[in-house]
Motif scaffolding. Structure first.
Motif, PDB file in Angstrom:
ATOM      1  N   ILE A 186       1.124   4.390  -2.770  1.00  0.00           N
ATOM      2  CA  ILE A 186       0.931   5.814  -2.475  1.00  0.00           C
ATOM      3  C   ILE A 186       2.181   6.629  -2.817  1.00  0.00           C
ATOM      4  O   ILE A 186       2.112   7.683  -3.427  1.00  0.00           O
ATOM      5  CB  ILE A 186       0.533   6.016  -0.995  1.00  0.00           C
ATOM      6  N   PRO A 214      -6.605  -1.685   3.072  1.00  0.00           N
ATOM      7  CA  PRO A 214      -7.025  -0.646   4.023  1.00  0.00           C
ATOM      8  C   PRO A 214      -5.979   0.458   4.149  1.00  0.00           C
ATOM      9  O   PRO A 214      -4.911   0.382   3.533  1.00  0.00           O
ATOM     10  CB  PRO A 214      -7.196  -1.399   5.325  1.00  0.00           C
ATOM     11  N   SER A 215      -6.297   1.458   4.956  1.00  0.00           N
ATOM     12  CA  SER A 215      -5.387   2.602   5.067  1.00  0.00           C
ATOM     13  C   SER A 215      -4.093   2.201   5.771  1.00  0.00           C
ATOM     14  O   SER A 215      -4.053   1.223   6.516  1.00  0.00           O
ATOM     15  CB  SER A 215      -6.066   3.719   5.842  1.00  0.00           C
ATOM     16  N   LEU A 216      -3.050   2.960   5.520  1.00  0.00           N
ATOM     17  CA  LEU A 216      -1.748   2.710   6.134  1.00  0.00           C
ATOM     18  C   LEU A 216      -1.872   2.680   7.646  1.00  0.00           C
ATOM     19  O   LEU A 216      -1.308   1.834   8.320  1.00  0.00           O
ATOM     20  CB  LEU A 216      -0.760   3.802   5.716  1.00  0.00           C
ATOM     21  N   ASP A 217      -2.661   3.617   8.165  1.00  0.00           N
ATOM     22  CA  ASP A 217      -2.789   3.725   9.608  1.00  0.00           C
ATOM     23  C   ASP A 217      -3.374   2.434  10.190  1.00  0.00           C
ATOM     24  O   ASP A 217      -2.882   1.910  11.178  1.00  0.00           O
ATOM     25  CB  ASP A 217      -3.701   4.905   9.950  1.00  0.00           C
ATOM     26  N   ARG A 218      -4.388   1.917   9.531  1.00  0.00           N
ATOM     27  CA  ARG A 218      -5.025   0.706  10.047  1.00  0.00           C
ATOM     28  C   ARG A 218      -4.055  -0.469   9.974  1.00  0.00           C
ATOM     29  O   ARG A 218      -3.964  -1.278  10.897  1.00  0.00           O
ATOM     30  CB  ARG A 218      -6.291   0.393   9.255  1.00  0.00           C
ATOM     31  N   GLU A 275      -9.313  11.468  -0.639  1.00  0.00           N
ATOM     32  CA  GLU A 275      -9.298  10.008  -0.707  1.00  0.00           C
ATOM     33  C   GLU A 275      -7.905   9.477  -0.361  1.00  0.00           C
ATOM     34  O   GLU A 275      -7.762   8.503   0.373  1.00  0.00           O
ATOM     35  CB  GLU A 275      -9.702   9.566  -2.112  1.00  0.00           C
ATOM     36  N   LEU A 276      -6.896  10.155  -0.871  1.00  0.00           N
ATOM     37  CA  LEU A 276      -5.526   9.757  -0.546  1.00  0.00           C
ATOM     38  C   LEU A 276      -5.269   9.896   0.946  1.00  0.00           C
ATOM     39  O   LEU A 276      -4.696   9.007   1.579  1.00  0.00           O
ATOM     40  CB  LEU A 276      -4.538  10.639  -1.311  1.00  0.00           C
ATOM     41  N   PHE A 308      -4.050  -0.196  -4.167  1.00  0.00           N
ATOM     42  CA  PHE A 308      -4.504   1.015  -3.483  1.00  0.00           C
ATOM     43  C   PHE A 308      -5.980   0.919  -3.104  1.00  0.00           C
ATOM     44  O   PHE A 308      -6.378   1.233  -2.007  1.00  0.00           O
ATOM     45  CB  PHE A 308      -4.266   2.216  -4.394  1.00  0.00           C
ATOM     46  N   ARG A 337      -7.311   9.662   3.274  1.00  0.00           N
ATOM     47  CA  ARG A 337      -7.983   8.582   4.011  1.00  0.00           C
ATOM     48  C   ARG A 337      -7.260   7.258   3.871  1.00  0.00           C
ATOM     49  O   ARG A 337      -7.369   6.396   4.738  1.00  0.00           O
ATOM     50  CB  ARG A 337      -9.427   8.452   3.540  1.00  0.00           C
ATOM     51  N   LYS A 338      -6.542   7.094   2.772  1.00  0.00           N
ATOM     52  CA  LYS A 338      -5.763   5.863   2.630  1.00  0.00           C
ATOM     53  C   LYS A 338      -4.489   5.919   3.481  1.00  0.00           C
ATOM     54  O   LYS A 338      -3.890   4.903   3.770  1.00  0.00           O
ATOM     55  CB  LYS A 338      -5.388   5.625   1.163  1.00  0.00           C
ATOM     56  N   ILE A 339      -4.085   7.109   3.842  1.00  0.00           N
ATOM     57  CA  ILE A 339      -2.905   7.219   4.686  1.00  0.00           C
ATOM     58  C   ILE A 339      -3.302   7.179   6.155  1.00  0.00           C
ATOM     59  O   ILE A 339      -2.760   6.416   6.943  1.00  0.00           O
ATOM     60  CB  ILE A 339      -2.136   8.523   4.367  1.00  0.00           C
ATOM     61  N   PHE A 340      -4.294   7.979   6.530  1.00  0.00           N
ATOM     62  CA  PHE A 340      -4.613   8.138   7.945  1.00  0.00           C
ATOM     63  C   PHE A 340      -5.773   7.275   8.416  1.00  0.00           C
ATOM     64  O   PHE A 340      -6.070   7.236   9.598  1.00  0.00           O
ATOM     65  CB  PHE A 340      -4.962   9.596   8.240  1.00  0.00           C
ATOM     66  N   GLY A 341      -6.462   6.631   7.519  1.00  0.00           N
ATOM     67  CA  GLY A 341      -7.681   5.950   7.936  1.00  0.00           C
ATOM     68  C   GLY A 341      -8.749   6.999   8.156  1.00  0.00           C
ATOM     69  O   GLY A 341      -9.050   7.766   7.253  1.00  0.00           O
ATOM     70  N   GLN A 365       0.826  -1.201   0.000  1.00  0.00           N
ATOM     71  CA  GLN A 365       0.000   0.000   0.000  1.00  0.00           C
ATOM     72  C   GLN A 365       0.865   1.258   0.000  1.00  0.00           C
ATOM     73  O   GLN A 365       0.615   2.201  -0.734  1.00  0.00           O
ATOM     74  CB  GLN A 365      -0.940  -0.022   1.222  1.00  0.00           C
TER      75      GLN A 365
END
Lengths: 275, 424
Positions: A156, A169-173, B172-173, A165, B175-179, A152
């Motif tokens: 990005i 899920p998001s990086l944070d998760r 959207e980006l 992508f 949200r993909k980084i931070f959730g 992921q």
């Protein structure tokens, strides 16, 4: 027995197929089915292990065949727990095929049991085996989550959000889940090593004998301890934490398998088939 | 389905100055619906008004009168000369009207295909119509189908999946980084339409705090007030990097506003928490080399455009799938509509009960063997006669002119009451 084993393998294989379908088509139904199949396989394996336990009176980990089966069982169990808690559904594409592969591999190994079943009759050994395997499983999942994180993050960073992508899920998760896996795995590993030491004291009269397995367990433990410490102290997270989780798992694999094959140690006593 | 009509105009047929003349506010809509219901030519109506379209969906027995009435209504109610907007109007009848409504609901007819707001707006329009009792059996069914189709399109195609505007792609980006973006801190450097749009999106995602830096501090204060944020001096930006999570930059500065060394310096203080730079400025404000640092991500305007273009292409592919789903739904609706015709309903009703009577009579006769063939025949006759007597009144009611005014409703009720649609 054999039937339960085969059904479990089948469940894991089907679950893998469903999870891969989910990866491509992203339909909720697919991952739900995949998860149910995995849970079903887990139930079957639990039953199989319970039956074996009842029959021989000790935990069935007397040869590599049985040990690997427990490995797969622990991996699926850990996945189901983390899946319930953190909802990283896509991790199924890692856990399900891995469990299936481990079981298939275990089916090809000799099934002669260890020469000294008396060694197995101890409460500490049961705790030792179960915690160590569950801990290993959690750390295996941490490695899987680490791989997903790198995929992921690569998408990005490269500014080319494509296949992964959208699906990951998001990086944070991923980072949080990976960290949780490592904390859990590390805790279980610690308990496993301590109970192992207590058991060693009871059987051989020493807590620690600088046996290769012990040394490598210590190395693994220190590695993960350092990883957790750095996260708390200077905030090792993200990419570096993901890489470390993968490297850590490689060290762990060596401790588990490499030591048995390449170096001798008293764990060998458990694996030596009857003469 | 010639009873169903749809008249209106949208962003493709009318320029904005005409659209805004004819737009209805929510309060307007309710009184407008009253006016439409009062018109004898229009039996049922729903009025949809958004910033990109004004449409009246109607059911009427005499379509041409209804169309004329609707046109007149728009001109009179909005005090605009009909000639001014008549050429922008489109009129769909029957199947075309149904298809058009389904496409609108599924956001295929939107300016930005796949945008999700339209469904909510349509639901609101329908709610007003039910409150004012302007819609009846036909439009109720039609609108419910439209919502259902829209939901299907959304879940079965990827039409609404990905952002197709720059500011939305940036969110959207993020949200993909931070959730979840909840509780994140935003630093806005400079101002501009796109940057402000992005900040508004972020506020909608409930970020914790917005800080605004600007070359002139007065401007920063004004902007900060608008977003309930804090103004920051340009010189402070370097220090604010320790706290911020998302930085949106769009200044007119000729060189980099934030350099790689600056970010490198704060990384340890931030404990490596991820940092996301959105650089909308040309020339760029953020040193692109920053993207090579760990846990730090930089997207400039070209990167964002690249993301958007890919998404737009994807949406076009998905739209083809959506059209198929809509065609299917139009056929389904047509079938329901045809069933509203009185003759098939009466036929279905009689068939069902005659069959039932025959079966029951045969069952009874099975247990009695001393009857002659003639006796048996009379039992069947009696069964038939009873059914005819029972169905006489409902049939007469359906055929009568008495229920003409709400025939569709009567037929619909009949089909439901006697369960004629899901039989056997």
């Amino acid at each position: 027995m054999e039937l339960l084993f085969l059904l479990a393998v089948l469940c894991y294989m089907l679950s893998s197929a469903w999870y891969f379908a989910f990866l491509f088509f992203q339909k909720k139904r697919l991952r739900q089915t995949g998860c149910c199949l995995l849970a079903a396989g887990f139930g079957l394996q639990t039953l199989e292990i319970a039956v074996a336990f009842a029959r021989c009176g000790h935990i069935p980990a007397g040869n590599l065949h049985e040990t690997l089966a427990i490995c797969a069982w622990a991996l699926v169990g850990a996945f189901l727990v983390f899946q319930y808690r953190y909802r990283v559904n896509i991790l199924g594409i890692y856990a399900a095929p891995m469990a299936a592969l481990i079981l298939v591999a275990s089916a090809h190994l000799p099934r002669a049991t260890a020469s000294r079943p008396d060694l197995f009759k101890s409460f500490w050994l049961v705790v030792h085996i179960i915690t160590i395997f569950l801990g290993d499983a959690a750390l295996a999942l941490a490695c899987g989550v680490g791989i997903l994180y790198l995929l992921q993050e690569n998408a990005i960073k490269r500014k080319n959000p494509g296949f992964f992508f959208r699906r990951l899920p998001s990086l944070d998760r991923l980072d949080t889940t990976g960290h949780a896996c490592i904390v859990t795995g590390f805790t279980l590993l610690t308990i496993g090593i301590i109970t192992g030491m207590i058991y060693a004291r009871a059987v051989w009269g020493h807590f620690w004998t600088w046996d290769p397995k012990e040394v490598w367990s210590a190395v693994t433990w220190v590695f993960y301890a350092a990883l957790l410490h750095e996260r708390l102290a200077v905030g090792w997270r993200g990419r570096r934490a993901a890489i470390m989780a993968i490297v850590g798992f490689a060290v762990l694999l060596f401790t588990f398998l490499g030591v048995n094959f390449l170096l001798q140690g008293h764990h060998g006593q458990f694996m030596k088939p009857k003469q | 389905m010639e009873k169903i009509l749809l008249i209106g105009l949208n962003h493709k047929t009318a320029p904005v100055d005409i659209r805004e003349c004819l737009a209805f506010s929510p309060a307007d809509t309710e009184s407008a619906l009253e006016a439409l219901t009062a018109d004898p030519a229009i039996e049922e109506s729903v009025l949809l008004s958004t910033c990109n379209r004004v449409e009246i969906i109607m059911a009427a027995a005499r379509p041409d009168e209804a169309v004329a009435a609707a046109k007149k209504f728009l001109a009179v109610y909005k005090q605009v000369d009909l000639k001014k907007f008549e050429n922008s109007l489109y009129l769909h009848r029957g199947r075309d009207a149904v298809r058009h409504l389904f496409r609108v609901a599924s956001s295929l007819d939107s300016m930005m295909v796949g945008e999700p707001q339209i469904l909510g707006q349509l639901k609101e329009a329908y709610r007003s119509a039910t409150v004012k009792k302007a819609s009846g059996v036909i439009l109720n069914r039609l609108l419910h189908r439209a919502f259902f189709v829209a939901k299907r399109v959304r879940s079965e195609t990827g039409i609404g999946d990905h952002a197709v505007s720059i500011s939305y792609a940036a969110i959207e980006l993020a949200r993909k980084i931070f959730g979840a973006l909840e509780g994140k801190r935003v630093l806005m450097i400079g101002a501009g339409e796109m940057a402000e749009l992005a900040v508004e999106h972020l506020i909608r995602h409930r970020v914790a705090q917005v800080e605004v830096a600007n070359r002139t501090f007065e401007r920063a204060v004004i902007l900060a007030r608008r977003y309930k944020g804090t103004p920051v001096r340009m010189e402070e930006v370097g220090q604010r990097l320790v706290e911020a999570d998302i930085i949106i930059s769009s200044t007119g500065a000729p060189g980099f506003v934030i350099t790689r060394d600056q970010v490198k310096g704060v990384r340890r203080k931030r404990r490596n928490r991820p940092l996301f730079f959105i650089d909308i400025a040309v020339p760029r404000d953020i040193d692109p080399g920053i993207n090579r640092l760990g846990n730090v991500y930089v997207y400039d305007i070209d990167d964002l455009k690249g993301v958007v273009e890919e998404n737009v292409a994807d949406r076009r592919k998905e739209a083809v799938k959506a059209e198929r789903i809509i065609d299917e739904a139009v056929i389904g609706f047509n079938k329901w509509y045809d069933s509203l015709d009185v003759v098939p309903t009466i036929v279905a009703l009689r068939e069902k009960y005659h069959r039932m009577a025959r079966r029951e009579a045969a069952k009874t006769l099975n247990g009695i063997d001393h009857l002659s063939a003639r006796d048996r025949e009379s039992v069947f006759k009696m069964a038939r006669a009873i059914v005819n007597k029972i169905l006489h009144e409902p049939t007469a009611y359906l055929k009568s002119d008495g229920c003409y005014g709400n025939r569709a409703a009567s037929i619909d009720i009949t089909r439901k009451l006697f369960n004629l649609d899901n039989d056997d």
